[in-house]
Design a protein around this motif. Structure first.
Motif, PDB file in Angstrom:
ATOM      1  N   ASP A 615       6.570 -67.851   7.696  1.00  0.00           N
ATOM      2  CA  ASP A 615       5.922 -67.962   9.005  1.00  0.00           C
ATOM      3  C   ASP A 615       6.925 -68.361  10.082  1.00  0.00           C
ATOM      4  O   ASP A 615       6.701 -69.288  10.861  1.00  0.00           O
ATOM      5  CB  ASP A 615       4.766 -68.967   8.949  1.00  0.00           C
ATOM      6  CG  ASP A 615       3.880 -68.894  10.196  1.00  0.00           C
ATOM      7  OD1 ASP A 615       3.859 -67.832  10.841  1.00  0.00           O
ATOM      8  OD2 ASP A 615       3.236 -69.908  10.530  1.00  0.00           O
ATOM      9  N   ASP A 616       8.049 -67.648  10.140  1.00  0.00           N
ATOM     10  CA  ASP A 616       9.065 -67.940  11.150  1.00  0.00           C
ATOM     11  C   ASP A 616       8.555 -67.622  12.550  1.00  0.00           C
ATOM     12  O   ASP A 616       7.680 -66.769  12.738  1.00  0.00           O
ATOM     13  CB  ASP A 616      10.322 -67.105  10.901  1.00  0.00           C
ATOM     14  CG  ASP A 616      11.088 -67.555   9.670  1.00  0.00           C
ATOM     15  OD1 ASP A 616      10.801 -68.667   9.165  1.00  0.00           O
ATOM     16  OD2 ASP A 616      11.972 -66.809   9.221  1.00  0.00           O
ATOM     17  N   THR A 617       9.133 -68.286  13.525  1.00  0.00           N
ATOM     18  CA  THR A 617       8.878 -67.920  14.906  1.00  0.00           C
ATOM     19  C   THR A 617       9.368 -66.494  15.144  1.00  0.00           C
ATOM     20  O   THR A 617      10.488 -66.151  14.753  1.00  0.00           O
ATOM     21  CB  THR A 617       9.624 -68.873  15.854  1.00  0.00           C
ATOM     22  OG1 THR A 617       9.140 -70.200  15.663  1.00  0.00           O
ATOM     23  CG2 THR A 617       9.428 -68.469  17.304  1.00  0.00           C
ATOM     24  N   PRO A 618       8.563 -65.622  15.755  1.00  0.00           N
ATOM     25  CA  PRO A 618       9.024 -64.246  15.992  1.00  0.00           C
ATOM     26  C   PRO A 618      10.260 -64.229  16.888  1.00  0.00           C
ATOM     27  O   PRO A 618      10.280 -64.864  17.949  1.00  0.00           O
ATOM     28  CB  PRO A 618       7.829 -63.600  16.704  1.00  0.00           C
ATOM     29  CG  PRO A 618       6.656 -64.453  16.372  1.00  0.00           C
ATOM     30  CD  PRO A 618       7.186 -65.839  16.222  1.00  0.00           C
ATOM     31  N   THR A 619      11.307 -63.522  16.449  1.00  0.00           N
ATOM     32  CA  THR A 619      12.513 -63.361  17.254  1.00  0.00           C
ATOM     33  C   THR A 619      12.926 -61.900  17.262  1.00  0.00           C
ATOM     34  O   THR A 619      12.700 -61.172  16.292  1.00  0.00           O
ATOM     35  CB  THR A 619      13.695 -64.198  16.711  1.00  0.00           C
ATOM     36  OG1 THR A 619      14.098 -63.678  15.430  1.00  0.00           O
ATOM     37  CG2 THR A 619      13.317 -65.663  16.563  1.00  0.00           C
ATOM     38  N   GLY A 620      13.536 -61.484  18.360  1.00  0.00           N
ATOM     39  CA  GLY A 620      14.000 -60.114  18.444  1.00  0.00           C
ATOM     40  C   GLY A 620      15.070 -59.803  17.414  1.00  0.00           C
ATOM     41  O   GLY A 620      15.131 -58.697  16.879  1.00  0.00           O
ATOM     42  N   GLY A 621      15.929 -60.793  17.108  1.00  0.00           N
ATOM     43  CA  GLY A 621      16.978 -60.576  16.130  1.00  0.00           C
ATOM     44  C   GLY A 621      16.439 -60.219  14.762  1.00  0.00           C
ATOM     45  O   GLY A 621      16.955 -59.309  14.094  1.00  0.00           O
ATOM     46  N   ASP A 622      15.411 -60.924  14.316  1.00  0.00           N
ATOM     47  CA  ASP A 622      14.817 -60.623  13.015  1.00  0.00           C
ATOM     48  C   ASP A 622      14.256 -59.200  12.992  1.00  0.00           C
ATOM     49  O   ASP A 622      14.414 -58.467  12.015  1.00  0.00           O
ATOM     50  CB  ASP A 622      13.710 -61.627  12.696  1.00  0.00           C
ATOM     51  CG  ASP A 622      12.967 -61.284  11.417  1.00  0.00           C
ATOM     52  OD1 ASP A 622      13.567 -61.416  10.336  1.00  0.00           O
ATOM     53  OD2 ASP A 622      11.793 -60.862  11.503  1.00  0.00           O
ATOM     54  N   LYS A 623      13.593 -58.799  14.084  1.00  0.00           N
ATOM     55  CA  LYS A 623      13.012 -57.457  14.136  1.00  0.00           C
ATOM     56  C   LYS A 623      14.097 -56.380  14.136  1.00  0.00           C
ATOM     57  O   LYS A 623      13.943 -55.322  13.510  1.00  0.00           O
ATOM     58  CB  LYS A 623      12.128 -57.315  15.382  1.00  0.00           C
ATOM     59  CG  LYS A 623      10.989 -58.331  15.468  1.00  0.00           C
ATOM     60  CD  LYS A 623      10.057 -58.224  14.285  1.00  0.00           C
ATOM     61  CE  LYS A 623       8.955 -59.264  14.326  1.00  0.00           C
ATOM     62  NZ  LYS A 623       7.946 -59.024  15.358  1.00  0.00           N
ATOM     63  N   THR A 624      15.213 -56.622  14.830  1.00  0.00           N
ATOM     64  CA  THR A 624      16.292 -55.633  14.876  1.00  0.00           C
ATOM     65  C   THR A 624      16.927 -55.460  13.502  1.00  0.00           C
ATOM     66  O   THR A 624      17.158 -54.337  13.041  1.00  0.00           O
ATOM     67  CB  THR A 624      17.361 -56.061  15.895  1.00  0.00           C
ATOM     68  OG1 THR A 624      16.750 -56.329  17.156  1.00  0.00           O
ATOM     69  CG2 THR A 624      18.396 -54.965  16.077  1.00  0.00           C
ATOM     70  N   VAL A 625      17.230 -56.572  12.829  1.00  0.00           N
ATOM     71  CA  VAL A 625      17.832 -56.494  11.493  1.00  0.00           C
ATOM     72  C   VAL A 625      16.887 -55.782  10.534  1.00  0.00           C
ATOM     73  O   VAL A 625      17.304 -54.909   9.746  1.00  0.00           O
ATOM     74  CB  VAL A 625      18.179 -57.901  10.970  1.00  0.00           C
ATOM     75  CG1 VAL A 625      18.644 -57.828   9.510  1.00  0.00           C
ATOM     76  CG2 VAL A 625      19.259 -58.529  11.823  1.00  0.00           C
ATOM     77  N   ALA A 626      15.601 -56.129  10.568  1.00  0.00           N
ATOM     78  CA  ALA A 626      14.631 -55.485   9.676  1.00  0.00           C
ATOM     79  C   ALA A 626      14.563 -53.981   9.944  1.00  0.00           C
ATOM     80  O   ALA A 626      14.480 -53.166   9.014  1.00  0.00           O
ATOM     81  CB  ALA A 626      13.254 -56.123   9.861  1.00  0.00           C
ATOM     82  N   ARG A 627      14.621 -53.586  11.202  1.00  0.00           N
ATOM     83  CA  ARG A 627      14.536 -52.159  11.548  1.00  0.00           C
ATOM     84  C   ARG A 627      15.748 -51.383  11.039  1.00  0.00           C
ATOM     85  O   ARG A 627      15.599 -50.325  10.425  1.00  0.00           O
ATOM     86  CB  ARG A 627      14.403 -52.016  13.071  1.00  0.00           C
ATOM     87  CG  ARG A 627      14.202 -50.610  13.543  1.00  0.00           C
ATOM     88  CD  ARG A 627      13.821 -50.595  15.010  1.00  0.00           C
ATOM     89  NE  ARG A 627      14.778 -49.874  15.816  1.00  0.00           N
ATOM     90  CZ  ARG A 627      14.858 -48.551  15.892  1.00  0.00           C
ATOM     91  NH1 ARG A 627      14.035 -47.809  15.186  1.00  0.00           N
ATOM     92  NH2 ARG A 627      15.750 -47.980  16.671  1.00  0.00           N
ATOM     93  N   TYR A 628      16.935 -51.909  11.250  1.00  0.00           N
ATOM     94  CA  TYR A 628      18.129 -51.172  10.836  1.00  0.00           C
ATOM     95  C   TYR A 628      18.364 -51.266   9.332  1.00  0.00           C
ATOM     96  O   TYR A 628      18.980 -50.369   8.740  1.00  0.00           O
ATOM     97  CB  TYR A 628      19.346 -51.635  11.640  1.00  0.00           C
ATOM     98  CG  TYR A 628      19.362 -50.981  12.998  1.00  0.00           C
ATOM     99  CD1 TYR A 628      20.002 -49.769  13.195  1.00  0.00           C
ATOM    100  CD2 TYR A 628      18.672 -51.542  14.069  1.00  0.00           C
ATOM    101  CE1 TYR A 628      19.978 -49.135  14.426  1.00  0.00           C
ATOM    102  CE2 TYR A 628      18.642 -50.921  15.309  1.00  0.00           C
ATOM    103  CZ  TYR A 628      19.288 -49.719  15.487  1.00  0.00           C
ATOM    104  OH  TYR A 628      19.245 -49.082  16.697  1.00  0.00           O
ATOM    105  N   THR A 629      17.860 -52.282   8.684  1.00  0.00           N
ATOM    106  CA  THR A 629      17.889 -52.320   7.225  1.00  0.00           C
ATOM    107  C   THR A 629      17.019 -51.200   6.651  1.00  0.00           C
ATOM    108  O   THR A 629      17.399 -50.527   5.690  1.00  0.00           O
ATOM    109  CB  THR A 629      17.398 -53.682   6.714  1.00  0.00           C
ATOM    110  OG1 THR A 629      18.276 -54.709   7.186  1.00  0.00           O
ATOM    111  CG2 THR A 629      17.376 -53.719   5.197  1.00  0.00           C
ATOM    112  N   ARG A 630      15.844 -50.987   7.272  1.00  0.00           N
ATOM    113  CA  ARG A 630      14.978 -49.893   6.826  1.00  0.00           C
ATOM    114  C   ARG A 630      15.628 -48.529   7.086  1.00  0.00           C
ATOM    115  O   ARG A 630      15.494 -47.611   6.286  1.00  0.00           O
ATOM    116  CB  ARG A 630      13.618 -49.979   7.534  1.00  0.00           C
ATOM    117  CG  ARG A 630      12.729 -51.099   7.036  1.00  0.00           C
ATOM    118  CD  ARG A 630      11.304 -50.952   7.546  1.00  0.00           C
ATOM    119  NE  ARG A 630      11.255 -51.058   8.999  1.00  0.00           N
ATOM    120  CZ  ARG A 630      11.145 -52.195   9.664  1.00  0.00           C
ATOM    121  NH1 ARG A 630      11.080 -53.341   9.004  1.00  0.00           N
ATOM    122  NH2 ARG A 630      11.096 -52.208  10.980  1.00  0.00           N
ATOM    123  N   LEU A 631      16.338 -48.407   8.212  1.00  0.00           N
ATOM    124  CA  LEU A 631      17.008 -47.140   8.495  1.00  0.00           C
ATOM    125  C   LEU A 631      18.122 -46.859   7.482  1.00  0.00           C
ATOM    126  O   LEU A 631      18.322 -45.710   7.068  1.00  0.00           O
ATOM    127  CB  LEU A 631      17.586 -47.168   9.913  1.00  0.00           C
ATOM    128  CG  LEU A 631      16.567 -47.062  11.053  1.00  0.00           C
ATOM    129  CD1 LEU A 631      17.231 -47.307  12.403  1.00  0.00           C
ATOM    130  CD2 LEU A 631      15.876 -45.696  11.046  1.00  0.00           C
TER     131      LEU A 631
END
Length: 642
Positions: A615-631
């Motif tokens: 339940d981390d605080t939402p951050t843009g960095g986490d979303k970016t890493v998750a997106r490019y890991t999926r790519l």
């Protein structure tokens, strides 16, 4: 240019660079794939529903494709706290309807012919934020002096939000079995009330950049490593400096994974380093045919006395009941501790669900809704209106007129002299003294014209100068507007630490931001108080001459009590560290996380597995890493399937 101005200037340059790359990419796509050569296609409307007692939401989206570009407008509507009360201890949040509109633009080099990856999101939302006191206090006995509606039991506010996200990156091969990704992103979100976005409740800016590397070793095995550096904007210091400074965050991940048919198994470790703490998270992930399991252990070491050290074990099981329905079970248990206080156990169990229907419904996102059912066992504050009234009656706000205070002021031209000469017999004298100074600031030194265009904001950042100026104002009964609430609180925190050292208690203190109703109508605004961790009363808030004891050493529990007594939620609390007043952390509340998840671009980007697990605080960095890991995973799967 100072460090604060430099950070904002750097963010503007980064955002300008990413925007220019985005425009260049769009121009290249247009040149390579003109409309006549690549007619646009339109996907059917897709719907999704998220259910929970944190929120319910329905969303409709439609995707248009033009060459390599994917344009997706969407509309959503929902309600926070649909059961009438938000599922958090002493929560002030009540049923609050909201709606929002979003525009996403994506270009992909993997799936189309864009020169690189990019994603841009613009989101505008609105919520009728309804709240009420989480602790009964009809007489407003424990309300803040900054609370303009101390006896108001229910409050309704109209909040608007505007947010944006932009990332640009590239996935490329480094050999037959090695692929890499580099990326950078900027984002911001803003909550405001009134008619202008200048009337901010919250304004967060973030920028991040990093890379990832994936090595495929054959037989379905791989190693994945990623690193990302991010900073958030924060107040330059708690002396009311209007500038901003970067608050950094470094995350690194290392993972080993194996795939056999539809089954995937991976194990790894995540490291997160921030000024406030360092966190290590070993974890295990498994998925197969609509079932996924995530297990994790967290060990967090605090670098700030008001941010806890923590050890916790968490588990999450998510299953697809049908092509359009997903259900998740999640649990967390552990212990956290603060300096000089025993470790406190805590636990949380929740169930969440996503439902998608209509065309495209089978492509439903990973469950991101919060709990349908929840059970929380967290440390609780034991103070209340009666405790606050009793302590203030014994240590009244006008104690700076008592015989021991004024003679010491007369005899002490410097702050060092005052700390050495003041008669002290225990912690009550320390509390009375810092309370007296905050009351004196309120009556003699408050800068009520802080936001006036013609005012030069004469806010001081030197403790000795602040003491000398307020001392002169008290002794001469004059007005010298040198501070606002945050400067008063930072001074009180530093003074409390100095005085407590003389009696051997060595308490920890900080200035910390809170929220209070700042109009008679109940509209809330940012405020700051001093938080003093004492052995006798737990954390005590010092607020313009008013003391609020909480009888807990837990920062979050104490702040929940403070907000419950005011009747409005806070999105986050900004914590300072040290005598310079520089920020060390944002402490987001459960209500604040929900507002960010539902009313900003975060609603459209899935979080990483570990961010959801803990339940981390939402951050843009986490979303970016998750997106490019999926790519990267998508690129590797594409090659292996050829």
């Amino acid at each position: 240019m100072g460090a604060a101005g430099y950070s904002l200037g750097m963010m503007a340059r980064i955002e300008g660079l990413l925007a220019s790359l985005l425009l260049s990419s769009m121009a290249t796509v247009a040149a390579e794939a003109p409309y006549s050569a690549r007619p646009s296609t339109t996907s059917p409307v897709a719907f999704s529903v998220k259910l929970g007692n944190e929120a319910v939401q329905v969303k409709a989206s439609k995707t248009f494709r033009l060459g390599s570009l994917r344009l997706t407008p969407s509309l959503r509507a929902g309600e926070l706290a649909p059961t009438g009360r938000f599922p958090a201890p002493m929560s002030t949040l009540r049923r609050s309807p909201y709606f929002g509109a979003t525009l996403e633009l994506e270009g992909s080099a993997l799936r189309h012919t864009a020169p690189f990856e990019f994603l841009g999101i613009l989101d505008a939302s609105r919520i009728q934020l309804n709240s009420g006191k989480g602790v009964e206090d009809p007489g407003g006995l424990a309300a803040s002096p900054a609370n303009y509606a101390p006896t108001k039991q229910t409050i309704s506010q109209n909040w608007k939000s505007f947010s944006r996200y932009l990332d640009v990156g590239k996935v490329f091969p480094l050999g037959r079995s090695v692929k890499a990704a580099v990326f950078a992103a900027v984002d911001s979100y803003q909550f405001y009330s009134g008619s202008s976005r200048d009337d901010n409740q919250v304004y967060i800016q973030e920028a991040n950049g990093g890379g990832a590397l994936r090595v495929d070793m054959g037989g379905g095995r791989h190693v994945l490593a990623s690193a990302d550096y991010q900073y958030q904007s924060a107040s330059d210091n708690m002396f009311s400096n209007p500038q901003q400074t970067p608050l950094p965050r470094l995350s690194a991940n290392l993972e080993y994974g194996q795939r056999s048919g539809s089954a995937k198994l991976s194990t790894g470790v995540q490291l997160i380093a921030r000024p406030a703490d360092t966190t290590l998270r070993p974890h295990l992930l498994y998925s197969n045919r609509g079932l996924s399991v995530c297990l994790g252990y967290e060990q967090r070491r605090s670098h700030s006395p008001f941010v806890p050290s923590q050890r916790a074990v968490a588990a999450r099981i998510e299953t697809r009941l049908s092509p359009n329905i997903r259900l998740a079970f999640q649990g967390l248990t552990g212990r956290r501790s603060y300096p000089g206080a025993p470790a406190q156990p805590f636990s949380e169990v929740m169930i969440s669900a996503n439902i998608a229907f209509g065309p495209g419904g089978s492509h439903i996102p990973t469950v991101s809704g919060r709990p349908v059912l929840v059970s929380r066992s967290l440390p609780r504050a034991k103070g209340g209106p009666a405790d606050s009234a009793a302590l203030n009656a014994r240590l009244p706000a006008f104690s700076y007129l008592d015989p021991s205070f004024l003679p010491t002021l007369y005899a002490s031209p410097t702050l060092k002299d005052f700390v050495a000469k003041l008669p002290l017999h225990g912690i009550d004298d320390v509390l009375a003294t810092v309370s007296a100074f905050t009351k004196a600031f309120s009556e003699h030194s408050y800068n009520s014209q802080y936001n006036a265009p013609t005012n030069r904001r004469p806010d001081l950042e030197d403790l000795s100068q602040i003491y000398a100026r307020v001392r002169a104002a008290i002794l001469n009964n004059t007005q010298d507007p040198i501070v606002v609430c945050s400067g008063s609180s930072q001074f009180a925190a530093a003074l409390a630490e100095d005085l407590s050292a003389r009696i051997g208690e060595n308490l920890q203190a900080t200035a910390i931001t809170v929220n209070t109703p700042n109009t008679a109508a109940g509209r809330s605004g940012s405020h700051a108080v001093a938080a003093l961790r004492t052995k006798k009363y737990g954390i005590v808030f010092v607020d313009w001459g008013k003391l609020t004891p909480t009888y807990t050493q837990d920062t979050e529990a104490a702040l929940r009590l403070y907000q419950a007594l005011q009747g409005v939620p806070a999105v986050y609390h900004e914590i300072s560290g040290g005598r310079d007043g520089r920020p060390v952390a944002y402490l987001f509340t459960p209500e604040g996380k929900a507002l960010v998840r539902r009313l900003t671009f975060h609603d459209h980007l899935p979080a990483s597995e570990l961010a959801r697990l803990f339940d981390d605080t939402p951050t843009g960095g986490d979303k970016t890493v998750a997106r490019y890991t999926r790519l990267l995973d998508e690129a590797s799967n594409f090659d292996s399937d050829r």
